[in-house]
Scaffold this motif. Structure first.
Motif, short mmCIF file in Angstrom:
data_model
loop_
_atom_site.label_atom_id
_atom_site.label_comp_id
_atom_site.label_asym_id
_atom_site.label_seq_id
_atom_site.Cartn_x
_atom_site.Cartn_y
_atom_site.Cartn_z
N LYS A 12 69.98 39.51 65.83
CA LYS A 12 68.68 38.89 66.12
C LYS A 12 68.04 39.58 67.34
CE LYS A 12 66.46 34.42 66.85
NZ LYS A 12 66.68 32.96 67.04
N LYS A 13 68.85 39.77 68.36
CA LYS A 13 68.36 40.43 69.58
C LYS A 13 68.02 41.89 69.28
CE LYS A 13 69.50 40.55 74.50
NZ LYS A 13 70.50 40.13 75.50
N ALA A 14 68.85 42.52 68.44
CA ALA A 14 68.62 43.92 68.08
C ALA A 14 67.27 44.10 67.41
CB ALA A 14 69.74 44.39 67.15
N ILE A 15 66.99 43.28 66.39
CA ILE A 15 65.73 43.41 65.65
C ILE A 15 64.54 43.15 66.55
CG2 ILE A 15 64.37 42.51 63.72
CD1 ILE A 15 66.76 44.25 62.88
N SER A 16 64.69 42.17 67.44
CA SER A 16 63.60 41.86 68.37
C SER A 16 63.27 43.06 69.25
CB SER A 16 64.00 40.66 69.24
OG SER A 16 63.01 40.41 70.23
N LEU A 17 64.31 43.71 69.79
CA LEU A 17 64.11 44.89 70.63
C LEU A 17 63.49 46.04 69.83
CD1 LEU A 17 67.48 44.88 72.60
CD2 LEU A 17 65.22 45.01 73.68
N LEU A 18 64.03 46.27 68.65
CA LEU A 18 63.55 47.37 67.82
C LEU A 18 62.10 47.17 67.37
CD1 LEU A 18 66.78 47.90 65.70
CD2 LEU A 18 65.88 49.48 67.41
N ILE A 39 65.31 53.35 62.59
CA ILE A 39 66.39 52.36 62.44
C ILE A 39 65.90 51.17 61.62
CG2 ILE A 39 67.90 50.74 63.67
CD1 ILE A 39 67.89 52.75 66.02
N LEU A 40 64.67 50.75 61.88
CA LEU A 40 64.12 49.59 61.15
C LEU A 40 63.93 49.89 59.66
CD1 LEU A 40 61.53 48.21 63.74
CD2 LEU A 40 63.56 47.03 62.88
N VAL A 41 63.57 51.12 59.34
CA VAL A 41 63.46 51.50 57.92
C VAL A 41 64.79 51.24 57.23
CG1 VAL A 41 63.28 53.46 56.34
CG2 VAL A 41 61.62 53.20 58.17
N ASP A 42 65.86 51.68 57.85
CA ASP A 42 67.21 51.47 57.30
C ASP A 42 67.55 49.99 57.19
OD1 ASP A 42 69.53 52.89 56.32
OD2 ASP A 42 70.61 52.18 58.07
N LYS A 92 68.17 48.11 53.59
CA LYS A 92 69.53 47.63 53.28
C LYS A 92 69.77 46.17 53.61
CE LYS A 92 71.40 52.28 54.08
NZ LYS A 92 72.26 53.12 54.95
N GLY A 93 68.78 45.53 54.26
CA GLY A 93 68.96 44.13 54.63
C GLY A 93 69.92 43.95 55.79
N ILE A 94 69.87 44.84 56.77
CA ILE A 94 70.74 44.75 57.95
C ILE A 94 70.02 43.97 59.04
CG2 ILE A 94 72.03 46.04 59.69
CD1 ILE A 94 71.98 48.44 57.73
N GLY A 95 70.44 42.75 59.29
CA GLY A 95 69.83 41.93 60.33
C GLY A 95 68.50 41.30 59.94
N VAL A 96 67.99 41.68 58.76
CA VAL A 96 66.73 41.13 58.24
C VAL A 96 66.85 40.97 56.73
CG1 VAL A 96 65.23 42.15 60.01
CG2 VAL A 96 65.81 43.48 57.99
N THR A 97 65.91 40.25 56.14
CA THR A 97 65.85 40.16 54.68
C THR A 97 65.34 41.49 54.13
OG1 THR A 97 65.31 37.82 54.88
CG2 THR A 97 64.90 38.85 52.74
N GLY A 148 68.71 48.31 71.30
CA GLY A 148 68.59 47.67 69.99
C GLY A 148 69.67 48.16 69.04
N GLU A 149 69.92 49.45 69.06
CA GLU A 149 70.95 50.03 68.19
C GLU A 149 72.34 49.53 68.60
OE1 GLU A 149 72.11 54.36 66.23
OE2 GLU A 149 70.87 54.29 68.04
N PHE A 150 72.58 49.41 69.90
CA PHE A 150 73.87 48.89 70.38
C PHE A 150 74.09 47.46 69.88
CE2 PHE A 150 74.05 51.78 74.39
CZ PHE A 150 74.53 52.82 73.61
N TYR A 151 73.07 46.62 70.03
CA TYR A 151 73.20 45.22 69.59
C TYR A 151 73.33 45.11 68.08
CZ TYR A 151 72.31 43.27 74.23
OH TYR A 151 72.42 42.92 75.55
N LEU A 152 72.76 46.08 67.37
CA LEU A 152 72.84 46.08 65.92
C LEU A 152 74.25 46.45 65.45
CD1 LEU A 152 70.78 45.71 63.52
CD2 LEU A 152 70.65 48.20 63.44
#
Length: 483
Positions: A432-438, A452-455, A459-464, A418-422
């Motif tokens: 999109k794939k990163a968030i799904s995995l995480l 990672i998801l907290v960050d 910060k709105g990285i890959g998500v709202t 997930g971190e690699f895809y992010l």
């Protein structure tokens, strides 16, 4: 819209007051849970002013109605003298009653009560010894008596009296009391005064006391942001064998602090000192550095790991084995791997078993084991391909085995992917794939994914951006850390 705002503003205190009012009404009817909740409100100080005596009264009434949570709190109150005079027999009485009604927590509480009673007896003995020494004019015991009053050891806490005794010992020539005065002004939240602490630490500095030198350096750095002075004192403390100072210097010379330039030679030197002194945090720091070989060379790591391995801790022996694998010194690698395995290190034991399948072709042995084995075998092989340990470095194969490990149930592997895809490291970036995995790994309490998801949500990285979701994830992390 205006009506809604007024409603919201008006309802918050109103709901709180109605909740307390309802609790009081139920408590008057001797409702056990309401009595308990009202007692806990007096202890929390959130909706009612803190009042341990009133809390005790409500908890006692609730406990007398066979409400188990109240019994446990009542036992704790008797043990800690919270709202009532300390009474270990009463504490035991209520904990045993809770135990008889099926409380699993009561067993742990009974052990705490026994420990507290033994500790109190020890504290009382310590206080009496210090008091006797003080009465006989012993300066060391005068200083010790001051400590007893400051920390409430065997006597009611009285910081003013404690400081007076420490000053008396210092004025009469007992220099060690200065360090204790300094610690009081530095660590005590009520009395905290870094300028005063620094003044008293200077007494110890005159005699090259390593603890006072370390504390002086810490104050210059943390309070006054004077890194030149601070580092100078830390170096002097390390010179007089302060492992803590050596460890802090090693961290500074890593170069993450903008005030201290990176110096790998100094980093290695001070980390060696801390490891030789068996300073626990230094071993964790070495593990942290081990994940990034850009900081130190492989030869540096082997040298540091050799020092760490002298403690005969399995994880240090295992790390040294991997360093030797990396250096292609297989005989030494297997030697330390066997030592770690003999001490019960699971990864070392499993790797030895795997490598024994086909000694002439270790890569095939690892692939065979990873194909038939569980997620840990697949994860190990992925890490070997990433690092070039035992096998030739191959990022594509590493990613392939990381995916297999995830499919076998390794949420740690999923979080790494997930971190690699992010970030786009090693793979084409796909948020999109990163968030799904995480998200999937986070559901299974994987700490790396949660962090990672907290960050991402902050910060709105890959998500709202979603601060509420970030806070929920932080709470989940805190709960997992406390388990």
């Amino acid at each position: 819209m205006a009506t809604k705002r007024m409603k919201k503003k008006k309802n918050t205190p109103q709901k709180r007051n109605s909740y307390i009012t309802r609790l009081r009404e139920l408590a008057q009817e001797d409702h056990p849970e309401a009595l308990y909740q009202l007692g806990m409100e007096y202890l929390s100080g959130e909706h009612l002013s803190y009042n341990a005596n009133r809390a005790f009264s409500y908890l006692e009434k609730s406990a007398n109605h066979y409400y188990v949570p109240a019994m446990l709190e009542l036992a704790f109150s008797y043990m800690t003298a919270r709202g009532v005079k300390r009474d270990f027999e009463q504490a035991r009485h209520w904990a045993k009653r809770a135990l008889s009604l099926g409380s699993h927590e009561a067993s742990d509480l009974l052990r705490q009560i026994d420990y507290s009673q033994v500790q109190e007896a020890s504290n009382e003995k310590e206080y009496q010894q210090a008091l006797k020494g003080y009465q006989n004019g012993d300066l060391k015991e005068t200083s010790h008596l001051g400590e007893c009053y400051i920390y409430g050891i065997g006597v009611t806490c009285d910081k003013e009296k404690g400081l007076a005794l420490l000053h008396e010992a210092l004025d009469r020539g007992y220099k060690e009391a200065a360090m204790l005065i300094g610690d009081t002004y530095f660590f005590d939240e009520e009395l905290k005064n870094d300028a005063k602490a620094l003044k008293y630490y200077q007494y110890g500095n005159q005699d090259n006391n390593k603890e006072s030198l370390y504390m002086t350096g810490s104050i210059y750095i943390n309070t006054y942001q004077d890194y030149n002075q601070g580092i100078a004192y830390l170096k002097k403390a390390a010179q007089y064998e302060s492992a803590q100072a050596a460890y802090q210097l090693a961290i500074f010379y890593l170069g993450d602090n903008p005030h201290v330039p990176q110096d790998t030679k100094a980093l290695k030197y001070y980390l060696q000192q801390a490891l030789k002194a068996d300073y626990e945090d230094a071993f964790e720091f070495l593990d942290y550095l081990h994940k990034d070989r850009k900081v130190l060379s492989l030869d540096d790591f082997i040298e540091l790991s050799q020092i760490a391995a002298k403690t005969k801790r399995p994880e240090d022996l295992n790390r040294l084995a991997f360093d030797y694998f990396k250096a292609q010194q297989t005989d030494l690698a297997l030697k330390y791997l066997k030592e770690a395995a003999n001490l019960g290190h699971e990864q070392s034991l499993r790797l030895l078993q795997v490598l024994s399948i086909n000694k002439d072709n270790p890569e095939n042995s690892l692939i065979s084991a990873a194909s038939k084995g569980d997620q840990s075998d697949a994860m190990n092989l992925a890490s070997f391909y990433f690092s070039g340990i035992i096998v030739e470095k191959d990022i594509e194969k590493a990613l392939e085995w990381l995916h297999i490990a995830y499919e076998k149930g390794s949420y740690e592997a999923g979080s790494i992917l997930g971190e690699f895809y992010l970030t786009g490291e090693h793979v084409t970036q796909d948020t999109k794939k990163a968030i799904s995995l995480l998200e999937d790994c986070a559901k299974h309490n994987n700490m790396r994914s949660l962090m990672i998801l907290v960050d991402c949500y902050e910060k709105g990285i890959g998500v709202t951006k979603n601060k509420k979701k970030a806070e929920l994830l932080k709470n989940k992390i805190a709960n997992l850390e406390n388990c």
